[in-house]
Structures are given as structure tokens and as C-alpha cells.
Design a protein around this motif. Sequence first.
Motif, PDB file in Angstrom:
ATOM      1  N   VAL A 216       0.856  -1.177   0.000  1.00  0.00           N
ATOM      2  CA  VAL A 216       0.000   0.000   0.000  1.00  0.00           C
ATOM      3  C   VAL A 216       0.896   1.232   0.000  1.00  0.00           C
ATOM      4  O   VAL A 216       1.852   1.310   0.782  1.00  0.00           O
ATOM      5  CB  VAL A 216      -0.931   0.032   1.230  1.00  0.00           C
ATOM      6  CG1 VAL A 216      -1.722   1.340   1.276  1.00  0.00           C
ATOM      7  CG2 VAL A 216      -1.870  -1.165   1.215  1.00  0.00           C
ATOM      8  N   LEU A 231      -2.668  -0.900  -3.628  1.00  0.00           N
ATOM      9  CA  LEU A 231      -3.559   0.206  -3.306  1.00  0.00           C
ATOM     10  C   LEU A 231      -2.739   1.472  -3.154  1.00  0.00           C
ATOM     11  O   LEU A 231      -1.667   1.456  -2.534  1.00  0.00           O
ATOM     12  CB  LEU A 231      -4.315  -0.091  -2.002  1.00  0.00           C
ATOM     13  CG  LEU A 231      -5.284   0.983  -1.480  1.00  0.00           C
ATOM     14  CD1 LEU A 231      -6.433   1.188  -2.459  1.00  0.00           C
ATOM     15  CD2 LEU A 231      -5.808   0.585  -0.097  1.00  0.00           C
ATOM     16  N   HIS A 232      -3.233   2.559  -3.735  1.00  0.00           N
ATOM     17  CA  HIS A 232      -2.610   3.872  -3.557  1.00  0.00           C
ATOM     18  C   HIS A 232      -3.643   4.801  -2.941  1.00  0.00           C
ATOM     19  O   HIS A 232      -4.710   5.016  -3.506  1.00  0.00           O
ATOM     20  CB  HIS A 232      -2.137   4.439  -4.902  1.00  0.00           C
ATOM     21  CG  HIS A 232      -1.630   5.854  -4.806  1.00  0.00           C
ATOM     22  ND1 HIS A 232      -1.762   6.762  -5.836  1.00  0.00           N
ATOM     23  CD2 HIS A 232      -1.020   6.523  -3.791  1.00  0.00           C
ATOM     24  CE1 HIS A 232      -1.238   7.933  -5.466  1.00  0.00           C
ATOM     25  NE2 HIS A 232      -0.789   7.800  -4.235  1.00  0.00           N
ATOM     26  N   LEU A 233      -3.312   5.345  -1.776  1.00  0.00           N
ATOM     27  CA  LEU A 233      -4.159   6.331  -1.114  1.00  0.00           C
ATOM     28  C   LEU A 233      -3.554   7.709  -1.366  1.00  0.00           C
ATOM     29  O   LEU A 233      -2.522   8.062  -0.785  1.00  0.00           O
ATOM     30  CB  LEU A 233      -4.244   6.048   0.387  1.00  0.00           C
ATOM     31  CG  LEU A 233      -4.829   4.703   0.792  1.00  0.00           C
ATOM     32  CD1 LEU A 233      -4.862   4.569   2.311  1.00  0.00           C
ATOM     33  CD2 LEU A 233      -6.214   4.499   0.211  1.00  0.00           C
ATOM     34  N   ILE A 291      -9.944  11.088   0.707  1.00  0.00           N
ATOM     35  CA  ILE A 291      -9.764   9.750   0.150  1.00  0.00           C
ATOM     36  C   ILE A 291     -11.144   9.100   0.031  1.00  0.00           C
ATOM     37  O   ILE A 291     -11.990   9.264   0.916  1.00  0.00           O
ATOM     38  CB  ILE A 291      -8.866   8.878   1.052  1.00  0.00           C
ATOM     39  CG1 ILE A 291      -7.454   9.461   1.148  1.00  0.00           C
ATOM     40  CG2 ILE A 291      -8.793   7.440   0.544  1.00  0.00           C
ATOM     41  CD1 ILE A 291      -6.578   8.760   2.170  1.00  0.00           C
ATOM     42  N   ASP A 295     -11.813   3.041  -0.546  1.00  0.00           N
ATOM     43  CA  ASP A 295     -10.375   2.760  -0.551  1.00  0.00           C
ATOM     44  C   ASP A 295      -9.812   2.779   0.870  1.00  0.00           C
ATOM     45  O   ASP A 295      -8.966   1.952   1.232  1.00  0.00           O
ATOM     46  CB  ASP A 295      -9.633   3.786  -1.408  1.00  0.00           C
ATOM     47  CG  ASP A 295      -9.928   3.634  -2.892  1.00  0.00           C
ATOM     48  OD1 ASP A 295     -10.297   2.524  -3.315  1.00  0.00           O
ATOM     49  OD2 ASP A 295      -9.800   4.632  -3.629  1.00  0.00           O
ATOM     50  N   ARG A 298     -10.779  -0.365   2.666  1.00  0.00           N
ATOM     51  CA  ARG A 298      -9.974  -1.498   2.177  1.00  0.00           C
ATOM     52  C   ARG A 298      -8.611  -1.523   2.875  1.00  0.00           C
ATOM     53  O   ARG A 298      -8.131  -2.582   3.276  1.00  0.00           O
ATOM     54  CB  ARG A 298      -9.797  -1.383   0.659  1.00  0.00           C
ATOM     55  CG  ARG A 298      -8.989  -2.508   0.030  1.00  0.00           C
ATOM     56  CD  ARG A 298      -8.823  -2.275  -1.457  1.00  0.00           C
ATOM     57  NE  ARG A 298      -7.851  -3.181  -2.039  1.00  0.00           N
ATOM     58  CZ  ARG A 298      -7.310  -3.028  -3.240  1.00  0.00           C
ATOM     59  NH1 ARG A 298      -7.661  -1.983  -3.991  1.00  0.00           N
ATOM     60  NH2 ARG A 298      -6.429  -3.885  -3.692  1.00  0.00           N
TER      61      ARG A 298
END
Length: 894
Positions: A216, A231-233, A291, A295, A298
Motif C-alpha cells: 500500500v 492500493l494507492h491512497l 480519500i 479505498d 480497504r
Amino acid sequence: MAGGAGGGPVATRANASDPPLTPPASGRAIKTTCAYCGVGCGIKATVTGEREVAIAGDTEHPANRGKLCSKGTHLGETVGLEGRLLYPEITGRRASWDKAIRQVARTFAETIERHGPDSVAFYVSGQLLTEDYYVANKLMKGFIGSANIDTNSRLCMSSAVAGYTRAFGEDVVPATYEDIDEADLVVLVGSNTAWCHPVVYQRIMAARLLRGTQVVVIDPRRTETCEEADLHLQLRPGTDVALMNGLLAYCRDAGVLDEAFLAEHVATPDSFWSALGEGNDLWSTARTCDIAPVDLKRFFELFAATPRTVTLFSQGINQSIRGTDQVNAIVNVHLATGRIGKPGAAPFSITGQPNAMGGREVGGLASTLAAHRDFAPENVAEVKRFWAAPRVADKPGLKAVDLFRSIREGRVKALWVMATNPAVSLPDAAQVREALALCPFVVVSDCMADTDTSRFADVKLPAVGWGEKDGTVTNSERLISRQRALMAAPGEARPDWWIVTQVARAMGWRDAFGYENAADIYREHARLSAYRNEGRRKFDIGFHAAITNREYEAMEPVSWGGAPFSEGRFSTPDGKARLVAVEQRVLDERLPKWPLTLNTGRYRDQWHTMTRTGLSPRLSQHRREPLVEIHFRDAEEQGIGDGDLVRVATPQGESVFRAALSEGQRQGEIFTPIHWTDRQSSGGRTGLLPRPLVDPHSGQPGFKSTPARIEKLAVEWRGFLIAREVPEQVRADYFTKVRVGQGWLVELAGSGDPDAQLGNLLAGGQRIESLDRARGGWRAAVLDKGGRLSAALFVSRAGRLPDREWLITQLSAHETPSSVELLAGRPAIPQPDRGPIVCVCFDVGMKTIVQAIASQSLVSVEAVGKALSAGTNCGSCKPAIQRLIGETKEAAHA
């Protein structure tokens, strides 16, 4: 007796001009350590000729296992003597070492006598070896008696130091790289790891392949590190505390706190959990951080379900005016869930410089004393006794930003800068330069003759560079490695520790600084770490207190601290870690005059202010100009196109950059690189832009969030010069110069008469030229006596300019093209267009990669490597290749 109660007899050297023994290498491979980032990669270096070195990764070094990034791979291109400072100078004139040492010692002593110890200061560097750092800290804090010694590491990791110390009672990184190998989840926070720590990134990717480790990335920018992330926040800058507090609240509500660990090993403030309630639910956190809730949920679920989690954080966390709180927000989550002191579980700060950690160990920061001690009275007494020092500083000194402010205000009157370039790297650099100009006495010890800082020096002292140094460094995981000399010191250059020692002796402290070699200093450093320690501090290398010179020379990489908190005991009086209550501060509102937020950082193949990497033509191919990355919509609002020149302004200053439109930027935010200086460009001066605001706990500047605005820069003409040699002065309104092949590429732009501004760039030789008055074009080439190309200049007011690549190759071509080809800027028979270079190691361009992907149906980075070799050496370009695979696939299905 150097070292007082803990020291031992050390031989003295009678004459300051006597060089230390640094024998040249014999042609065999010598194990040493890379000069760049805090990964601390091992290198096998073989001297192949005069100032020529073959570089290979050391497969036996635990930090990198033979891997090297692009910068390390091409270290051999940077060991020449171009630009080196080879002799001492006083007011610009060559002087003997004895005279220079006496001048420095006398002026410092007189300044101290008149104005007190706090009127002098050292500003040092993570480029120093631990032995250099140790003697500089000992001289300032133990014998001058002031703590006014700070380091450029203040700019990159001092918030991690402050955060760790608040939580653990000591500055201890509670992880090793093996934890990455054993993690099931790696969370990268504020770290473009693929560019800034490429070998660590490749280790993460290896864990992903071998054990399915999930990744992440938490970063306001979509960088190449995101290419293979699960995943990219893309959070709003400055909301990391909100994110981590929200995660902690979720873990509590999900029942995944380690209650037994908390009860036995962690001290929790009474109001800690109640303060975590309001505003930290998932929906509120998502709104604060900007955000998508799906997401964020997750990520929260993934973290809660994965005990083996390593959270790697770097400058995006540290370089903030709330950096220490952000560090503690991360550490809180790991402490509360028991994810510390166990394999594959830790909050892991990865440092930026090769020996930032060594500086932390010896007390190189103004806020620490020595050997992980603070300024508590008992610690001051211990260090004074050990050093047999006349006076030991009993309170913290001036941190970097405050230090230069004090110089500007006249309180600090003598400054010694070692191995760093604060005139470029500190925030609000214009004020820093003003401070240097006003300072009555400035000493600079450096390996380079002409830096932005050394131009203010009254005395210049030539230091050895990488390949000539001999000592130790400590990497991000607490691993001590040897840096060994490969060749003799050039000219009259000397090790930094030797220079400091000579000044200390000339100030009257001969016995306390009677070191004969680096091993003497290392032994004393080891003894001090163990002196009256008795388990109070994890930093203890007493196992090397009696290391012999032979053992020191042969020393293999060794860690200190082991798995430091595996037994659940921390370096606090009660042995418990601390949860530190932190809250999200209200962010500054954007003002109409400053509608954007400026972020700053590094490029993949460059380092600091490019005094070393700028010598390598290969490393200069990746980014040849300082670019400001702008979201498409922000650019459209300002009428800015890709490649336009743009003025970036902040309340502190302004500078010009080339625009690069990027979907990776959040709307309302821009990004500029830190590397360019006045020596390479009329623009690109990022150091002029950030505010001199600092974290209240660590003193680290907030480089990542400066109010800004942009505007298109109107120019009447554009052009470029390709030449074997470039005059020192380029008079164009805008220029950047970069090394390419056998010469230089200079990008140019301006208004007015280009001939009047650029005429000096074409001196000497046989000139051929053409004018296109309709388009305002001017093309000229200069041939040397042998008929070979020495320079080519292309200028246009309206038309297109030719591609640079073919012309660059002509500087080293055996046969000179025709005049028609030279002035056209292309060969009579067209050559394939490779596009921008992606793989520096094998010189592979973007268009070559895209064509291979499309024509050969390549679907993986490994397949591209087999076809083109791209990505098979250092691996730094693998994320870019992965992105090209995705883009080519999308284009095929569009």
C-alpha cells in the motif's frame, strides 16, 4: 590521553602538513560502501586505471546482496578530479595546510574569547563518515563547550529521531531489511521508494513475488512507486495524523489491539483513548484526508487482518512542520497492535543519506549530546569525564534553520561548514546566502572547489571524496559498514577527521585529539557507547572497544542492537514504550494569491546538489532539466502547455522551471526537484521557495507544503547548445546545462537579441551558420582544427527545434557529418527515434521499449528485460517499464 577515562594512548603527528597514510589500491576488488542513500549498499570496487574504477555490487553485503541502483552503478564516472578542491585556500589564494589550520584555529579561539562559545558553530553532513562526525562533535560540544553543531540530516530525518525518542526513550530504528522479507504487508508512507531507495524497493518487489506481500502506498503524488502497489491512497497533504489516528480507532473497534502487550510494555496516557474518539471514524477520516471511503476501508481492513506489517516512512512524513506528530501517529498504531519487536512487523524510518545514522550515533545533531545521550546532568557529567573535557555543552544548540537565522542576526560570528551546501539545500535559501555573506568568518571543508556555499568562504579546506575516504557508515537498519580508500588522496586533500583534529590541536587540545588513524577514533566511539551504559541504551558497540587496526581494516558489516525490542523492553526509566497523543491540526486554507501547494523531492538518478552525480553523463539522461509537475487542469487554467517555461512563486521567492503536465499530481498541487543550483541553471532553484517553518519538536523544516502560484513565462525565442566545453557565464534569460556524452547540452530561452546574448558560446574554430529570417531561426556549428564538431547552436522564434540526440553523438563521432546535416540537426538517412532514456544502465529509450512491447506482445517487466536488457541491472527503471506496459496495453484496446 585521548578519551579521558575511556580513552587510550594515541600517537601524535607533529606537522599539520604530514599526510595520513592512504595507500592506493592494487587492482584487486576492494569492498566498500556506496556514497549515496541510507540503504548502505555494499560495493566491490576495482581500480582499473588512473582515477578509473570498475563498480559491482557486493553479493555478500546483507544490505543489498549485490544489487545497486543507477547512481551506485555509475559511481565510477564520478571519481575524476574535475572540479575538485585540491589545496587549502585563504581568501581565494592557495595556502599551506599549516597556515590555513592556524588561521582557522586562531579566528575561532579569538571569537570564543570575545563573544563566548555560542558565537561559533559547525554545520556538518550525512556525507561525513562516523569518525569525522565523532571528532567534530567532540571538539564543539566537549572542548569549545557549545552544542552549536547541527547537520544537514536535520533536513531529512530529525522528526524520525524525535518521534522514536518520544515513543521508545531512545532513537532506535526497530527494524532491519529482513523484516521486509518477512512482511505480509508493506505500507509506504510519504516515500517514493522506487526512486529514492531503489534497492529497498526491489527487495519489497522480491517479497511480493516470493510470499505474496501486499503493498500500500500513501502519498499525495502518484509516483512510480505506485505502479505495482495493490492500493494507492492519494491523501491530502498534511493529513497523515488523521489517517493514522483513524486507522488506530478502526483497529480498536475491530478488536485487534494487543491488550496484553499494551498492559505489560506500553505506558498509555489517561486520556489517550477517549481523545481518539470524535472525528476519527472512517467517514470523517476519509473526508479529512480526501480519500474515497471505499479505498480507506480497504486499507483499514487489510492492515487489521495482517499482523506482519512493516510501515516504511520517509521524507513525506519527516519534512513537515508536524513531522514528529506524524511519526508518533505511525508508531502508536504499531505499539497498540503489538506490531513491533517481531519478525516482519515494525515502523521503519528509511534515511536519506549514507551516514545520517552514524551522525545520530555520535551526537551530530544539536539536540543530542553523544552516543544516544541527551543533555541530562548525569549524561553531561559522564561525557565530560570520559573525554576529560574542560567544558561540555549542557543544553541543546541551534538547529539548522535557527542557526542560520542567528548568523544573519549577528549572534553567531564564525561558522565551519563540512561536506554540505546549505546555500542551496536549506529553506528560504536567499536568507541563508545573506547570512553567509554577513558572517565575519566562514570556513568550508569540501571535496569540490566551487559550490554555492564555498563562494562565501574565507578559508577553504580540501577534503577527500568517496573512493579516498576510510572509515565507517551506518545505514537505515543500524548496520555498520566500512568505507575504504580505493586510491590515494589527490593533491593535498585530507580526511575530514584529520582536518578537525589539526584545528583542535592548534587550539590547544593536542592530547585529546591525538588520533593517528580512523581506527583510533572508532575505538574511542565504541568505548563511549558502552561507558556507564549498563543496558540503559540500545546503542552499545562496546564489542568493538578494543578492535585492532588489522581487525578494523578487515571489518565485515555488523549491526548493533540486534532485534532491539523483541523482549518488550524499551529505553525509558520504567522500560515501557509510550503512546503519544497526537491530533490532526487544522490545515492552512489556500489563499487567492497562493492557490497551489508546492511539494519538493528527489529525482531518481540525481543526488543532492549534483556535485557528484552531475559528473556522470548517464545519470543526467533521466531528467535533463528541473521540471515543475502540474496537474492538467491547473495548467489549462493558466494557459500552460507541456514544455512551457513556468515561473513558480511563493512568499519566499521565485524560480523558473520547465512545465511537465502530470496526472500523478493532485489538482491544486505542484512538485519541483531539489537538485539544481546556480552552477547548473538560471532557474530550478527549489531552495528559494519553501518557508523557513519547522516542526516544534524536531526543528525539521516543512519542505512538503508551501503556498505557491504559477504563471507562464513569456519568451521570444528558444534554443539549445551542444558543445564540448561551455563558458562559465551563460547570458540567456533562461538556461540549464547538463553533461551529455563527450560534452554538454545547454537549454536556452530568452527575449531580445539572441546573438547578443549567445555570441560568446561559439568562440573559436571554423563557423558555419544559417539564418531563417522568416521564422527568426539561427543555426550555427563550430568545427575544430581537425574538422570535428566542437559546438552546435540552434535558436528559433517560431519554428521547431531539431532533436538533440543525434547532435550529441556527433561530439564523439569519428567522421564529421556534412554542413547540411549539421545545420539541419539530423542525418541524411533518418535514424530510429529512441525517445527519452528510461533505462540508464543499457541506454534504452521509451519509444524502443514501447515498440518492443507492442510488436513482441511483451506483458511483463521480465519479458522486456529479456528482449532489451532494460531493467536487468540496477532495476531502478522497472516501475517505468511496468507503466509503459500498462499504457501500451490500454492504447491497443482503445
